[in-house]
Design a protein around this motif. Structure first.
Motif, mmCIF file in Angstrom:
data_model
loop_
_atom_site.group_PDB
_atom_site.id
_atom_site.type_symbol
_atom_site.label_atom_id
_atom_site.label_comp_id
_atom_site.label_asym_id
_atom_site.label_seq_id
_atom_site.Cartn_x
_atom_site.Cartn_y
_atom_site.Cartn_z
ATOM 1 N N TRP A 1 16.490 -6.764 16.966
ATOM 2 C CA TRP A 1 16.402 -6.259 18.339
ATOM 3 C C TRP A 1 15.794 -7.364 19.200
ATOM 4 O O TRP A 1 14.761 -7.945 18.854
ATOM 5 C CB TRP A 1 15.530 -5.020 18.433
ATOM 6 N N TYR A 2 16.453 -7.629 20.324
ATOM 7 C CA TYR A 2 15.972 -8.607 21.294
ATOM 8 C C TYR A 2 15.801 -7.921 22.656
ATOM 9 O O TYR A 2 16.524 -6.986 22.986
ATOM 10 C CB TYR A 2 16.972 -9.752 21.476
ATOM 11 N N GLN A 3 14.871 -8.449 23.442
ATOM 12 C CA GLN A 3 14.698 -8.015 24.828
ATOM 13 C C GLN A 3 15.108 -9.172 25.745
ATOM 14 O O GLN A 3 14.637 -10.303 25.564
ATOM 15 C CB GLN A 3 13.232 -7.659 25.091
ATOM 16 N N GLN A 4 16.000 -8.904 26.695
ATOM 17 C CA GLN A 4 16.423 -9.939 27.645
ATOM 18 C C GLN A 4 16.072 -9.501 29.063
ATOM 19 O O GLN A 4 16.738 -8.629 29.630
ATOM 20 C CB GLN A 4 17.908 -10.249 27.521
ATOM 21 N N ILE A 5 15.053 -10.110 29.613
ATOM 22 C CA ILE A 5 14.663 -9.864 31.001
ATOM 23 C C ILE A 5 15.566 -10.689 31.909
ATOM 24 O O ILE A 5 15.978 -11.798 31.539
ATOM 25 C CB ILE A 5 13.173 -10.206 31.201
ATOM 26 N N GLY B 1 16.322 -15.907 28.554
ATOM 27 C CA GLY B 1 17.046 -15.766 27.302
ATOM 28 C C GLY B 1 16.490 -14.599 26.502
ATOM 29 O O GLY B 1 15.379 -14.124 26.761
ATOM 30 N N PRO B 2 17.246 -14.106 25.542
ATOM 31 C CA PRO B 2 16.749 -13.017 24.695
ATOM 32 C C PRO B 2 15.481 -13.413 23.942
ATOM 33 O O PRO B 2 15.342 -14.563 23.514
ATOM 34 C CB PRO B 2 17.917 -12.772 23.728
ATOM 35 N N LYS B 3 14.577 -12.450 23.786
ATOM 36 C CA LYS B 3 13.349 -12.657 23.031
ATOM 37 C C LYS B 3 13.317 -11.683 21.870
ATOM 38 O O LYS B 3 13.502 -10.482 22.058
ATOM 39 C CB LYS B 3 12.118 -12.445 23.925
ATOM 40 N N LEU B 4 13.091 -12.194 20.667
ATOM 41 C CA LEU B 4 13.084 -11.353 19.478
ATOM 42 C C LEU B 4 11.949 -10.342 19.533
ATOM 43 O O LEU B 4 10.799 -10.683 19.806
ATOM 44 C CB LEU B 4 12.934 -12.208 18.224
ATOM 45 N N LEU B 5 12.282 -9.082 19.262
ATOM 46 C CA LEU B 5 11.267 -8.034 19.145
ATOM 47 C C LEU B 5 10.978 -7.715 17.680
ATOM 48 O O LEU B 5 9.830 -7.635 17.262
ATOM 49 C CB LEU B 5 11.723 -6.759 19.853
ATOM 50 N N ILE B 6 12.033 -7.510 16.894
ATOM 51 C CA ILE B 6 11.847 -7.105 15.509
ATOM 52 C C ILE B 6 13.067 -7.499 14.702
ATOM 53 O O ILE B 6 14.182 -7.533 15.225
ATOM 54 C CB ILE B 6 11.558 -5.587 15.401
ATOM 55 N N GLN B 7 12.838 -7.809 13.429
ATOM 56 C CA GLN B 7 13.894 -8.203 12.504
ATOM 57 C C GLN B 7 13.772 -7.355 11.242
ATOM 58 O O GLN B 7 12.679 -7.232 10.672
ATOM 59 C CB GLN B 7 13.753 -9.692 12.153
ATOM 60 N N PHE B 8 14.904 -6.763 10.836
ATOM 61 C CA PHE B 8 14.977 -5.973 9.608
ATOM 62 C C PHE B 8 15.855 -6.678 8.582
ATOM 63 O O PHE B 8 16.861 -7.288 8.922
ATOM 64 C CB PHE B 8 15.625 -4.596 9.876
ATOM 65 N N GLN B 9 15.478 -6.555 7.325
ATOM 66 C CA GLN B 9 16.355 -6.924 6.222
ATOM 67 C C GLN B 9 16.548 -5.632 5.434
ATOM 68 O O GLN B 9 15.593 -5.112 4.853
ATOM 69 C CB GLN B 9 15.740 -8.017 5.355
ATOM 70 N N ASN B 10 17.783 -5.127 5.447
ATOM 71 C CA ASN B 10 18.066 -3.777 4.937
ATOM 72 C C ASN B 10 17.149 -2.801 5.668
ATOM 73 O O ASN B 10 17.169 -2.762 6.890
ATOM 74 C CB ASN B 10 17.932 -3.737 3.424
#
Lengths: 114, 115
Positions: free
Chosen positions: B34-38, B42-51
């Motif tokens: 999930w990224y947030q783009q204001i 540019g998009p900023k990473l919020l969270i990364q999941f693996q499975n």
């Protein structure tokens, strides 16, 4: 100083011109580099990705990476009005578990004049 | 191959209300972001999941944002309560796995406006 610097533009060039887009970065841990194109109200679309210093060509697009200077470029040949969009550079590194999320530049707004 | 699906496309809420976004990644993709783009950024990473496990949530404002990927496929991102500065496009991306040579593919995002 931000990790990734990219001139937001706008950059306006005539149709058929060669376009040069650039990013600089400060984090030497970045190991792979990507260029995305983003049209208004759409998600980023991957154009190019590279992992080493040097050039990579795909059709009208050439990506260039200079890790020693911490500088990457995207060249667009024979530019078309349909190339008008925002171009985002993105970079990533590896941690213990694998690839991290990407760090993006602000994006350069490109306008190709017919 | 179907791309990353996100819904809703647009959402308008008042500050202090709650909102949730949904993402369905490309079939078979183990890694979801999930990224947030204001606007203008540019998009900023919020969270990364693996499975279904969280790999990196260091930039997620955990006092108001939460995300889950319970069965390792779809994911939801929630904001409660929303603040004015949360107005942005929320982008979901997926990749086959966490190897660096697997590119991230993005959805078209959810555009959130906070009144």
């Amino acid at each position: 100083q931000k990790e990734v610097e990219q001139d937001p533009g706008p950059l306006s060039v005539p149709e058929g011109a060669i376009v040069s887009l650039n990013c600089t970065y400060s984090n030497s841990a970045f190991q792979y580099f990507m260029w995305y194109r983003q049209y208004s109200r759409k998600g980023p679309e991957l154009l190019m990705y590279t992992y080493s210093s040097g050039n990579k060509e795909d059709g009208r697009f050439t990506a260039q990476v200079d890790k020693s200077s911490k500088y990457i470029s995207l060249f667009i040949r024979d530019s078309q009005p349909s190339d008008s969009a925002t171009y985002l550079c993105a970079m990533g590194s590896y941690s213990g578990g694998g690839a991290d999320g990407l760090t993006f530049g602000k994006g350069t707004h490109l306008i190709i004049q017919p | 191959e179907a791309g990353v699906a996100q819904s809703p496309r647009y959402k308008i809420i008042e500050k202090r209300q709650s909102v949730a976004f949904w993402c369905n990644p490309i079939s078979g993709h183990a890694t979801l972001y999930w990224y947030q783009q204001i606007l203008g950024q540019g998009p900023k990473l919020l969270i990364q999941f693996q499975n279904n496990g969280v790999v990196d949530d260091s930039q997620l404002p955990k006092d108001r944002f939460s995300a889950e990927r319970l069965k390792g496929v779809d994911s939801t991102l929630k904001i409660q309560p929303a603040k004015l500065e949360d107005s942005a496009v929320y982008l979901c991306a997926s990749s086959l796995d966490m190897r660096g040579n697997q590119p991230q593919h993005f959805g078209d995002g959810t555009r959130l406006s906070i009144l």
